[in-house]
Design an enzyme around this catalytic site. Structure first.
Site, PDB file in Angstrom:
ATOM      1  N   ARG A  51     -46.738  40.707  -6.822  1.00 48.96           N
ATOM      2  CA  ARG A  51     -45.979  41.765  -6.143  1.00 48.96           C
ATOM      3  C   ARG A  51     -46.945  42.833  -5.652  1.00 48.96           C
ATOM      4  O   ARG A  51     -46.838  43.339  -4.535  1.00 48.96           O
ATOM      5  CB  ARG A  51     -44.915  42.376  -7.081  1.00 48.96           C
ATOM      6  CG  ARG A  51     -44.331  43.682  -6.529  1.00 48.96           C
ATOM      7  CD  ARG A  51     -43.031  44.106  -7.187  1.00 48.96           C
ATOM      8  NE  ARG A  51     -43.026  43.940  -8.630  1.00 48.96           N
ATOM      9  CZ  ARG A  51     -43.691  44.709  -9.508  1.00 48.96           C
ATOM     10  NH1 ARG A  51     -44.428  45.716  -9.083  1.00 48.96           N
ATOM     11  NH2 ARG A  51     -43.633  44.463 -10.797  1.00 48.96           N
TER      12      ARG A  51
ATOM     13  N   LYS B  90     -39.405  38.383  14.654  1.00 47.47           N
ATOM     14  CA  LYS B  90     -39.194  38.166  16.076  1.00 47.47           C
ATOM     15  C   LYS B  90     -40.438  37.532  16.708  1.00 47.47           C
ATOM     16  O   LYS B  90     -40.752  36.413  16.375  1.00 47.47           O
ATOM     17  CB  LYS B  90     -38.801  39.498  16.729  1.00 47.47           C
ATOM     18  CG  LYS B  90     -37.754  40.301  15.921  1.00 47.47           C
ATOM     19  CD  LYS B  90     -36.404  39.635  15.828  1.00 47.47           C
ATOM     20  CE  LYS B  90     -35.449  40.262  14.827  1.00 47.47           C
ATOM     21  NZ  LYS B  90     -35.260  41.701  14.934  1.00 47.47           N
TER      22      LYS B  90
HETATM   23  C1  LIG Z   1     -34.796  42.725  14.088  1.00 49.45           C
HETATM   24  C2  LIG Z   1     -35.302  44.095  14.273  1.00 49.45           C
HETATM   25  C3  LIG Z   1     -35.514  44.945  13.174  1.00 49.45           C
HETATM   26  C4  LIG Z   1     -35.159  44.552  11.751  1.00 49.45           C
HETATM   27  O1  LIG Z   1     -35.935  43.487  11.322  1.00 49.45           O
HETATM   28  P1  LIG Z   1     -35.429  42.406  10.228  1.00 49.45           P
HETATM   29  O2  LIG Z   1     -36.639  41.538  10.080  1.00 49.45           O
HETATM   30  O3  LIG Z   1     -34.257  41.705  10.823  1.00 49.45           O
HETATM   31  O4  LIG Z   1     -35.074  43.153   9.009  1.00 49.45           O
HETATM   32  C5  LIG Z   1     -36.019  46.208  13.419  1.00 49.45           C
HETATM   33  N1  LIG Z   1     -36.294  46.622  14.667  1.00 49.45           N
HETATM   34  C6  LIG Z   1     -36.094  45.832  15.752  1.00 49.45           C
HETATM   35  C7  LIG Z   1     -36.414  46.354  17.105  1.00 49.45           C
HETATM   36  C8  LIG Z   1     -35.595  44.547  15.592  1.00 49.45           C
HETATM   37  O5  LIG Z   1     -35.381  43.784  16.673  1.00 49.45           O
END
Ligand SMILES: *Cc1c(COP(=O)(O)O)cnc(C)c1O
Length: 381
Positions: A46, A195
């Protein structure tokens, strides 16, 4: 090292014990110590893990940062930054904000006495009036979701810095390939690596990058204390994805630009939002701030309203109707009922988010195939 080389090599030298060229997945939760206080930098996973450390070094290198701190999701990364706020503190955030960030600010932090003022950050002039003596952070996204509006990071950072307020940029949409906010004056960069950085829609993760030793120390303390760390497997998969970030982003940008032009010229389309189109009101800023390309995200409104949007969604095959973005596959989303459903209808209308608006995360498939599918989906009848 330049960007494409860093994406493949930063933090990822050959494994010293075996020569393994690819960073190993280290599932071990614990690390054997030679004697009291004598270890090789790792004690408990961790707190620190070699696979995660490689990811952190790589992401830091890509953002031009000294420090990288990885989290189990982009939301956990954002929460790590917000955890530094105390009751009575104030924060300024861009009005067009990721829904989950808005939810944290309103449902987790406002009840604790941390207040947020939302400002339209397209216009730097609107910012000055929002500062209070208790303002501790300026939080922004650029380009924004789903209208692809831009904020001038350098100009906003200069304004905030003059008041001693650090700027946080959620760089998820642009990625460091297109835009490096720390070089433009931001103090912190937040990513949902779920993403574009992971890039294959198969691993959730997040990270915070900074050049500030003081922030890095607080973030590492929080990372260990709160414990929302990515697993070694997730860290490895994210590293696997990020190696091709430069190639992927170039293709995402090419495909998105081509489709944006196609949509803009199409008689069945009422509006197209893409910073790479000369008709985008902030096109000049896009060219300056994102010199390598204008990204893979675009939104558009079909002329026939919600019925036409529904028809479009029903007709696409290669393009999946799904939340999320940034993967190799094209994804189509209906913000009014998906990503932005939590925003009341009148507020959506005020911000210009039509109920017929469709958001496209343009993948790296063959552009001709995508264009043919879009053309067919836009046909009347
Ligand atoms: C998806 C997203 C997040 C959150 O991320 P997670 O990995 O889904 O928790 C934050 N900011 C933006 C611009 C995103 O597209």
């Amino acid at each position: 090292m330049n960007f494409a080389t860093q994406a493949i090599h930063a933090g990822q030298g050959a494994d010293p014990s075996t020569g393994a060229t690819v960073i190993p997945i280290h599932p071990s939760t614990t690390f054997t110590q030679r004697a009291i206080g004598e270890h090789q930098g790792f004690e408990y996973s961790r707190t620190g893990n070699p696979t995660r450390a490689a990811l952190e070094s790589c992401l830091a290198a890509l953002e031009g940062a000294k420090h990288g701190v990885a989290f189990a999701s982009g939301s956990a990364a954002g929460a790590a930054v917000l955890s530094q706020l105390r009751p009575g503190d104030h924060l300024i955030a861009g009005e067009d904000l990721y829904g989950g960030t808005y939810r944290q600010l309103e449902r987790l932090y406002r009840p604790l006495g941390v207040e947020t003022t939302y400002v339209d950050l397209r216009h730097t002039d609107d910012l000055g009036a929002a500062f209070t003596p208790r303002t501790r952070l300026l939080w922004l996204e650029t380009p924004t979701n789903p209208l692809l509006q831009l904020a001038d990071i350098a100009a906003l950072a200069a304004e905030a810095e003059a008041r001693g307020v650090p700027v946080v940029v959620d760089n998820t949409f642009a990625t460091p390939y297109l835009q490096q906010p720390l070089r433009l004056g931001a103090t912190l960069v937040v990513h949902s690596t779920t993403k574009y950085i992971g890039g294959h829609s198969d691993v959730v993760g997040g990270a915070v990058l900074t050049n500030s030793d003081a922030w890095a120390e607080k973030l590492r303390f929080y990372q260990n204390a709160a414990g929302a760390v990515p697993s070694p497997f997730d860290a490895w998969l994210t590293l696997r994805g990020v190696k091709t970030l430069a190639l992927r982003m170039a293709r995402h940008c090419d495909n998105a630009l081509r489709l944006a032009h196609f949509l803009a010229a199409h008689p069945a389309v009422a509006a197209v939002y893409y910073p790479g189109l000369p008709s985008h009101p902030q096109h000049a800023l896009a060219l300056r701030q994102m010199p390598q390309g204008r990204g893979g995200m675009l939104s558009f409104v079909p002329r026939g309203g919600v019925a036409a949007a529904e028809r479009f969604i029903a007709r696409t095959r290669i393009i999946s109707f799904a939340e999320s973005l940034g993967g190799v596959e094209s994804l189509l989303c209906h913000p009014a009922t998906m990503t932005h459903a939590a925003i009341p209808a009148e507020e959506r209308a005020r911000r210009g988010i039509s109920d017929a608006l469709l958001r496209l995360s343009v993948g790296i498939e063959d552009a001709e195939d995508l264009q043919a599918e879009i053309a067919a989906a836009l046909e009347e009848g």
